[in-house]
Scaffold this motif. Structure first.
Motif, PDB file in Angstrom:
ATOM      1  N   MET A 189     124.887 104.102  68.031  1.00 54.15           N
ATOM      2  CA  MET A 189     123.541 104.655  68.092  1.00 54.15           C
ATOM      3  C   MET A 189     122.696 103.892  69.114  1.00 54.15           C
ATOM      4  O   MET A 189     122.722 102.665  69.154  1.00 54.15           O
ATOM      5  CB  MET A 189     122.895 104.547  66.711  1.00 54.15           C
ATOM      6  N   ASN A 190     121.971 104.623  69.948  1.00 57.15           N
ATOM      7  CA  ASN A 190     121.153 103.978  70.969  1.00 57.15           C
ATOM      8  C   ASN A 190     119.936 103.316  70.360  1.00 57.15           C
ATOM      9  O   ASN A 190     119.247 103.893  69.523  1.00 57.15           O
ATOM     10  CB  ASN A 190     120.683 105.016  72.013  1.00 57.15           C
ATOM     11  N   LEU A 191     119.672 102.099  70.799  1.00 57.12           N
ATOM     12  CA  LEU A 191     118.489 101.381  70.334  1.00 57.12           C
ATOM     13  C   LEU A 191     117.275 101.822  71.140  1.00 57.12           C
ATOM     14  O   LEU A 191     117.378 102.135  72.321  1.00 57.12           O
ATOM     15  CB  LEU A 191     118.674  99.868  70.507  1.00 57.12           C
ATOM     16  N   THR A 192     116.111 101.826  70.504  1.00 57.72           N
ATOM     17  CA  THR A 192     114.879 102.073  71.245  1.00 57.72           C
ATOM     18  C   THR A 192     114.545 100.827  72.053  1.00 57.72           C
ATOM     19  O   THR A 192     115.078  99.743  71.803  1.00 57.72           O
ATOM     20  CB  THR A 192     113.706 102.370  70.287  1.00 57.72           C
ATOM     21  N   ARG A 193     113.637 100.972  73.010  1.00 60.91           N
ATOM     22  CA  ARG A 193     113.190  99.809  73.800  1.00 60.91           C
ATOM     23  C   ARG A 193     112.653  98.722  72.883  1.00 60.91           C
ATOM     24  O   ARG A 193     112.907  97.533  73.075  1.00 60.91           O
ATOM     25  CB  ARG A 193     112.105 100.230  74.802  1.00 60.91           C
ATOM     26  N   VAL A 251     102.238  93.244  84.270  1.00 61.20           N
ATOM     27  CA  VAL A 251     103.292  93.603  83.320  1.00 61.20           C
ATOM     28  C   VAL A 251     104.653  93.021  83.715  1.00 61.20           C
ATOM     29  O   VAL A 251     105.507  92.799  82.856  1.00 61.20           O
ATOM     30  CB  VAL A 251     103.367  95.144  83.137  1.00 61.20           C
ATOM     31  N   GLU A 252     104.843  92.736  84.998  1.00 59.79           N
ATOM     32  CA  GLU A 252     106.131  92.161  85.422  1.00 59.79           C
ATOM     33  C   GLU A 252     106.365  90.771  84.832  1.00 59.79           C
ATOM     34  O   GLU A 252     107.499  90.291  84.777  1.00 59.79           O
ATOM     35  CB  GLU A 252     106.215  92.094  86.957  1.00 59.79           C
ATOM     36  N   PHE A 253     105.300  90.118  84.373  1.00 59.63           N
ATOM     37  CA  PHE A 253     105.421  88.759  83.831  1.00 59.63           C
ATOM     38  C   PHE A 253     105.532  88.732  82.311  1.00 59.63           C
ATOM     39  O   PHE A 253     105.482  87.670  81.702  1.00 59.63           O
ATOM     40  CB  PHE A 253     104.220  87.912  84.275  1.00 59.63           C
ATOM     41  N   CYS A 254     105.662  89.907  81.681  1.00 59.62           N
ATOM     42  CA  CYS A 254     105.766  89.935  80.218  1.00 59.62           C
ATOM     43  C   CYS A 254     106.603  91.139  79.781  1.00 59.62           C
ATOM     44  O   CYS A 254     107.247  91.781  80.612  1.00 59.62           O
ATOM     45  CB  CYS A 254     104.378  89.951  79.579  1.00 59.62           C
ATOM     46  N   GLU A 255     106.580  91.432  78.479  1.00 61.22           N
ATOM     47  CA  GLU A 255     107.467  92.475  77.955  1.00 61.22           C
ATOM     48  C   GLU A 255     106.842  93.865  77.896  1.00 61.22           C
ATOM     49  O   GLU A 255     107.543  94.847  77.642  1.00 61.22           O
ATOM     50  CB  GLU A 255     107.953  92.105  76.539  1.00 61.22           C
ATOM     51  N   GLY A 256     105.531  93.940  78.081  1.00 59.72           N
ATOM     52  CA  GLY A 256     104.952  95.275  77.970  1.00 59.72           C
ATOM     53  C   GLY A 256     103.465  95.329  78.235  1.00 59.72           C
ATOM     54  O   GLY A 256     102.832  94.327  78.595  1.00 59.72           O
ATOM     55  N   LEU A 257     102.912  96.526  78.036  1.00 60.42           N
ATOM     56  CA  LEU A 257     101.529  96.832  78.382  1.00 60.42           C
ATOM     57  C   LEU A 257     100.890  97.658  77.268  1.00 60.42           C
ATOM     58  O   LEU A 257     101.517  98.566  76.725  1.00 60.42           O
ATOM     59  CB  LEU A 257     101.525  97.654  79.677  1.00 60.42           C
ATOM     60  N   HIS A 258      99.648  97.310  76.932  1.00 61.92           N
ATOM     61  CA  HIS A 258      98.885  98.133  75.986  1.00 61.92           C
ATOM     62  C   HIS A 258      97.629  98.654  76.678  1.00 61.92           C
ATOM     63  O   HIS A 258      96.901  97.901  77.315  1.00 61.92           O
ATOM     64  CB  HIS A 258      98.492  97.351  74.730  1.00 61.92           C
ATOM     65  N   LEU A 259      97.409  99.971  76.530  1.00 58.11           N
ATOM     66  CA  LEU A 259      96.258 100.603  77.171  1.00 58.11           C
ATOM     67  C   LEU A 259      95.426 101.379  76.159  1.00 58.11           C
ATOM     68  O   LEU A 259      95.948 101.888  75.167  1.00 58.11           O
ATOM     69  CB  LEU A 259      96.730 101.575  78.259  1.00 58.11           C
ATOM     70  N   GLY A 260      94.131 101.482  76.456  1.00 52.69           N
ATOM     71  CA  GLY A 260      93.239 102.310  75.668  1.00 52.69           C
ATOM     72  C   GLY A 260      93.231 103.733  76.205  1.00 52.69           C
ATOM     73  O   GLY A 260      93.781 104.018  77.268  1.00 52.69           O
ATOM     74  N   GLN A 261      92.597 104.630  75.467  1.00 52.07           N
ATOM     75  CA  GLN A 261      92.509 106.033  75.882  1.00 52.07           C
ATOM     76  C   GLN A 261      91.866 106.158  77.272  1.00 52.07           C
ATOM     77  O   GLN A 261      92.339 106.903  78.131  1.00 52.07           O
ATOM     78  CB  GLN A 261      91.682 106.823  74.862  1.00 52.07           C
ATOM     79  N   GLU A 262      90.774 105.394  77.472  1.00 51.69           N
ATOM     80  CA  GLU A 262      90.066 105.492  78.760  1.00 51.69           C
ATOM     81  C   GLU A 262      90.912 104.944  79.903  1.00 51.69           C
ATOM     82  O   GLU A 262      90.832 105.433  81.036  1.00 51.69           O
ATOM     83  CB  GLU A 262      88.702 104.829  78.754  1.00 51.69           C
ATOM     84  N   ASP A 263      91.762 103.947  79.607  1.00 50.07           N
ATOM     85  CA  ASP A 263      92.647 103.392  80.640  1.00 50.07           C
ATOM     86  C   ASP A 263      93.662 104.439  81.096  1.00 50.07           C
ATOM     87  O   ASP A 263      93.985 104.543  82.278  1.00 50.07           O
ATOM     88  CB  ASP A 263      93.395 102.167  80.106  1.00 50.07           C
ATOM     89  N   PHE A 264      94.190 105.210  80.144  1.00 48.37           N
ATOM     90  CA  PHE A 264      95.125 106.287  80.484  1.00 48.37           C
ATOM     91  C   PHE A 264      94.452 107.303  81.398  1.00 48.37           C
ATOM     92  O   PHE A 264      95.048 107.765  82.370  1.00 48.37           O
ATOM     93  CB  PHE A 264      95.613 106.985  79.196  1.00 48.37           C
ATOM     94  N   ASN A 265      93.217 107.641  81.066  1.00 48.69           N
ATOM     95  CA  ASN A 265      92.489 108.650  81.836  1.00 48.69           C
ATOM     96  C   ASN A 265      92.232 108.223  83.278  1.00 48.69           C
ATOM     97  O   ASN A 265      92.051 109.064  84.164  1.00 48.69           O
ATOM     98  CB  ASN A 265      91.160 108.989  81.151  1.00 48.69           C
ATOM     99  N   LYS A 266      92.230 106.911  83.518  1.00 52.99           N
ATOM    100  CA  LYS A 266      92.041 106.415  84.886  1.00 52.99           C
ATOM    101  C   LYS A 266      93.248 106.763  85.765  1.00 52.99           C
ATOM    102  O   LYS A 266      93.125 106.898  86.978  1.00 52.99           O
ATOM    103  CB  LYS A 266      91.843 104.895  84.879  1.00 52.99           C
ATOM    104  N   PHE A 267      94.417 106.884  85.138  1.00 58.79           N
ATOM    105  CA  PHE A 267      95.624 107.227  85.898  1.00 58.79           C
ATOM    106  C   PHE A 267      95.672 108.722  86.196  1.00 58.79           C
ATOM    107  O   PHE A 267      95.990 109.132  87.301  1.00 58.79           O
ATOM    108  CB  PHE A 267      96.882 106.812  85.120  1.00 58.79           C
ATOM    109  N   TYR A 268      95.368 109.517  85.174  1.00 51.82           N
ATOM    110  CA  TYR A 268      95.369 110.973  85.345  1.00 51.82           C
ATOM    111  C   TYR A 268      94.737 111.588  84.101  1.00 51.82           C
ATOM    112  O   TYR A 268      94.877 111.059  83.010  1.00 51.82           O
ATOM    113  CB  TYR A 268      96.808 111.492  85.529  1.00 51.82           C
ATOM    114  N   ASN A 302     111.032 100.217  82.199  1.00 53.28           N
ATOM    115  CA  ASN A 302     111.412 100.256  80.785  1.00 53.28           C
ATOM    116  C   ASN A 302     110.667  99.246  79.917  1.00 53.28           C
ATOM    117  O   ASN A 302     111.086  98.984  78.792  1.00 53.28           O
ATOM    118  CB  ASN A 302     112.916 100.019  80.634  1.00 53.28           C
ATOM    119  N   LYS A 303     109.598  98.694  80.444  1.00 51.36           N
ATOM    120  CA  LYS A 303     108.797  97.758  79.632  1.00 51.36           C
ATOM    121  C   LYS A 303     108.145  98.527  78.474  1.00 51.36           C
ATOM    122  O   LYS A 303     108.000  99.747  78.515  1.00 51.36           O
ATOM    123  CB  LYS A 303     107.699  97.120  80.491  1.00 51.36           C
ATOM    124  N   LEU A 304     107.741  97.785  77.451  1.00 48.70           N
ATOM    125  CA  LEU A 304     107.081  98.408  76.304  1.00 48.70           C
ATOM    126  C   LEU A 304     105.722  98.966  76.713  1.00 48.70           C
ATOM    127  O   LEU A 304     105.019  98.369  77.527  1.00 48.70           O
ATOM    128  CB  LEU A 304     106.882  97.384  75.181  1.00 48.70           C
TER     129      LEU A 304
END
Length: 203
Positions: A1-5, A88-105, A121-123
């Motif tokens: 079974m494949n593991l999740t990230r 993010v390259e210096f750690c395991e992942g990234l957490h964003l808020g709703q408004e941060d997502f909207n800045k991308f698209y 494939n980071k978290l």
């Protein structure tokens, strides 16, 4: 079974594990309370933190990078950076808020694709506050969601507190849920994979 990230990083499945400690390393809080990174990491070990989120709204980019690398050097606990996609390259992942997502698209599906191009494939975590945002998150390539605020907190202005409703909302999520906002270390909240603990870590 494949593991999740997330399973690969944690070595366990957070979806079937409850109320693990997700320690919030808020740099402003550390400074205000005169707490060193060493003291913070001691508390993480004492309370068996499974994840650390580094949150820093006051430092320069270079200082944030130095602090993140220092933390990475001193612990094996996976670290997620808040907001700063360029770190993010210096750690395991990234957490964003709703408004941060909207800045991308404006479309979250396209925003996630753009973010994934950058972080690979980071978290990836996204803050949610209600049923609509959770249902949107269910179709996205995320590894976890933050859900809150559970109760009032001194570090953030909160307009809506979920209280007991958080367990019902968490059950809707396809992703592991991290309870945010005034959460205590040993609190048992149904359907919650992680208790995101900030200030009460020092009580």
């Amino acid at each position: 079974m494949n593991l999740t990230r997330f399973e690969e990083v944690l070595a366990f499945n957070p979806k079937i594990s409850s109320n693990n400690l997700y320690a919030l390393c808020d740099f402003q809080t550390l400074k205000n309370r005169n707490i060193s990174f060493e003291q913070f990491l001691e508390l993480c070990l004492k309370f068996d933190a499974k994840v650390i989120q580094y949150r820093d709204k006051i430092s320069t980019f270079e200082t944030k990078k130095e602090n993140l690398l220092y933390l990475k050097n001193k612990t094996n606990i996976p670290i997620i950076i808040n907001d700063e996609i360029d770190l993010v390259e210096f750690c395991e992942g990234l957490h964003l808020g709703q408004e941060d997502f909207n800045k991308f698209y404006s479309s979250k599906e396209l925003a996630v694709k753009l973010i994934r191009k950058k972080i690979g494939n980071k978290l990836l975590g996204l803050s949610t506050h209600n049923e609509k945002e959770i249902l949107e998150a269910n179709s996205l390539d995320l590894d976890m969601i933050g859900l809150g605020a559970y109760r009032a907190t001194a570090t953030k202005d909160v307009s809506v507190m979920l209280g007991e409703k958080i367990s019902y909302l968490a059950k809707i999520s396809n992703h592991p849920v991290c309870a945010i906002g005034g959460v205590k270390i040993a609190e048992e909240i149904k359907n919650i994979s992680f208790n995101v603990v900030g200030s009460s870590l020092y009580e």
